[in-house]
Design a protein around this motif. Sequence first.
Motif, PDB file in Angstrom:
ATOM      1  N   ARG A   1       5.276  -5.089  -5.136  1.00  0.00           N
ATOM      2  CA  ARG A   1       4.490  -4.127  -4.889  1.00  0.00           C
ATOM      3  C   ARG A   1       3.410  -3.813  -5.776  1.00  0.00           C
ATOM      4  NH1 ARG A   1       6.923   1.455  -4.022  1.00  0.00           N
ATOM      5  NH2 ARG A   1       7.647   0.306  -2.251  1.00  0.00           N
TER       6      ARG A   1
ATOM      7  N   ARG B   1       0.128  -6.594  -5.097  1.00  0.00           N
ATOM      8  CA  ARG B   1      -1.213  -5.609  -3.932  1.00  0.00           C
ATOM      9  C   ARG B   1      -1.535  -5.248  -4.383  1.00  0.00           C
ATOM     10  NH1 ARG B   1       2.375  -4.943   1.299  1.00  0.00           N
ATOM     11  NH2 ARG B   1       3.520  -3.063  -0.587  1.00  0.00           N
ATOM     12  N   SER B   2      -2.888  -4.744  -4.253  1.00  0.00           N
ATOM     13  CA  SER B   2      -3.783  -3.644  -4.361  1.00  0.00           C
ATOM     14  C   SER B   2      -4.139  -2.653  -3.125  1.00  0.00           C
ATOM     15  CB  SER B   2      -5.145  -4.094  -4.540  1.00  0.00           C
ATOM     16  OG  SER B   2      -6.072  -5.052  -3.877  1.00  0.00           O
ATOM     17  N   ASP B   3      -4.351  -1.787  -3.324  1.00  0.00           N
ATOM     18  CA  ASP B   3      -4.592  -0.767  -2.102  1.00  0.00           C
ATOM     19  C   ASP B   3      -6.839  -1.120  -1.805  1.00  0.00           C
ATOM     20  OD1 ASP B   3      -2.783   0.410  -2.211  1.00  0.00           O
ATOM     21  OD2 ASP B   3      -2.797   2.248  -3.614  1.00  0.00           O
TER      22      ASP B   3
ATOM     23  N   PRO C   1      -7.865  -3.311   0.621  1.00  0.00           N
ATOM     24  CA  PRO C   1      -7.552  -3.552   2.397  1.00  0.00           C
ATOM     25  C   PRO C   1      -7.199  -2.006   2.620  1.00  0.00           C
ATOM     26  CG  PRO C   1      -6.904  -5.339   1.015  1.00  0.00           C
ATOM     27  CD  PRO C   1      -6.965  -4.349  -0.286  1.00  0.00           C
ATOM     28  N   GLU C   2      -6.563  -1.743   2.577  1.00  0.00           N
ATOM     29  CA  GLU C   2      -6.348  -0.462   3.325  1.00  0.00           C
ATOM     30  C   GLU C   2      -6.593   0.537   2.898  1.00  0.00           C
ATOM     31  OE1 GLU C   2      -3.869  -1.811   1.329  1.00  0.00           O
ATOM     32  OE2 GLU C   2      -2.700  -2.362   1.935  1.00  0.00           O
ATOM     33  N   LEU C   3      -7.865   0.600   1.771  1.00  0.00           N
ATOM     34  CA  LEU C   3      -8.557   1.976   2.052  1.00  0.00           C
ATOM     35  C   LEU C   3      -9.909   1.618   2.334  1.00  0.00           C
ATOM     36  CD1 LEU C   3      -8.306   3.055  -1.927  1.00  0.00           C
ATOM     37  CD2 LEU C   3      -7.721   4.219  -0.037  1.00  0.00           C
ATOM     38  N   ASP C   4     -10.561   0.093   2.431  1.00  0.00           N
ATOM     39  CA  ASP C   4     -11.398   0.386   3.275  1.00  0.00           C
ATOM     40  C   ASP C   4     -11.470  -0.262   4.602  1.00  0.00           C
ATOM     41  OD1 ASP C   4     -12.589  -1.073   1.067  1.00  0.00           O
ATOM     42  OD2 ASP C   4     -11.850  -3.218   1.570  1.00  0.00           O
ATOM     43  N   GLY C   5     -10.122   0.014   5.181  1.00  0.00           N
ATOM     44  CA  GLY C   5     -10.284  -0.205   6.300  1.00  0.00           C
ATOM     45  C   GLY C   5      -9.902   1.827   7.177  1.00  0.00           C
ATOM     46  N   TYR C   6      -9.585   2.735   5.587  1.00  0.00           N
ATOM     47  CA  TYR C   6      -9.169   4.464   6.269  1.00  0.00           C
ATOM     48  C   TYR C   6     -10.875   4.450   6.348  1.00  0.00           C
ATOM     49  CZ  TYR C   6      -9.227   8.678   5.729  1.00  0.00           C
ATOM     50  OH  TYR C   6      -8.766  10.249   5.398  1.00  0.00           O
TER      51      TYR C   6
END
Length: 57
Positions: free
Chosen positions: A28, A31-33, A35-40
Amino acid sequence: MGVLVWLLIPLMAAIGGALWGSWASRTRKARSDGPELDGYARFREAMEKPRSGARGA
């Protein structure tokens, strides 16, 4: 002797749980956040765009 075998079951479960927990927390952190933040952000931009042909409610 049978009692010792029954006591080994929770001991092995505790050791297995500790190993799995340390492995799970290790992956955990790697991994950074980002890609998820870019998708959001892309999702929010898409939802804010006015739809063509949409009727007012």
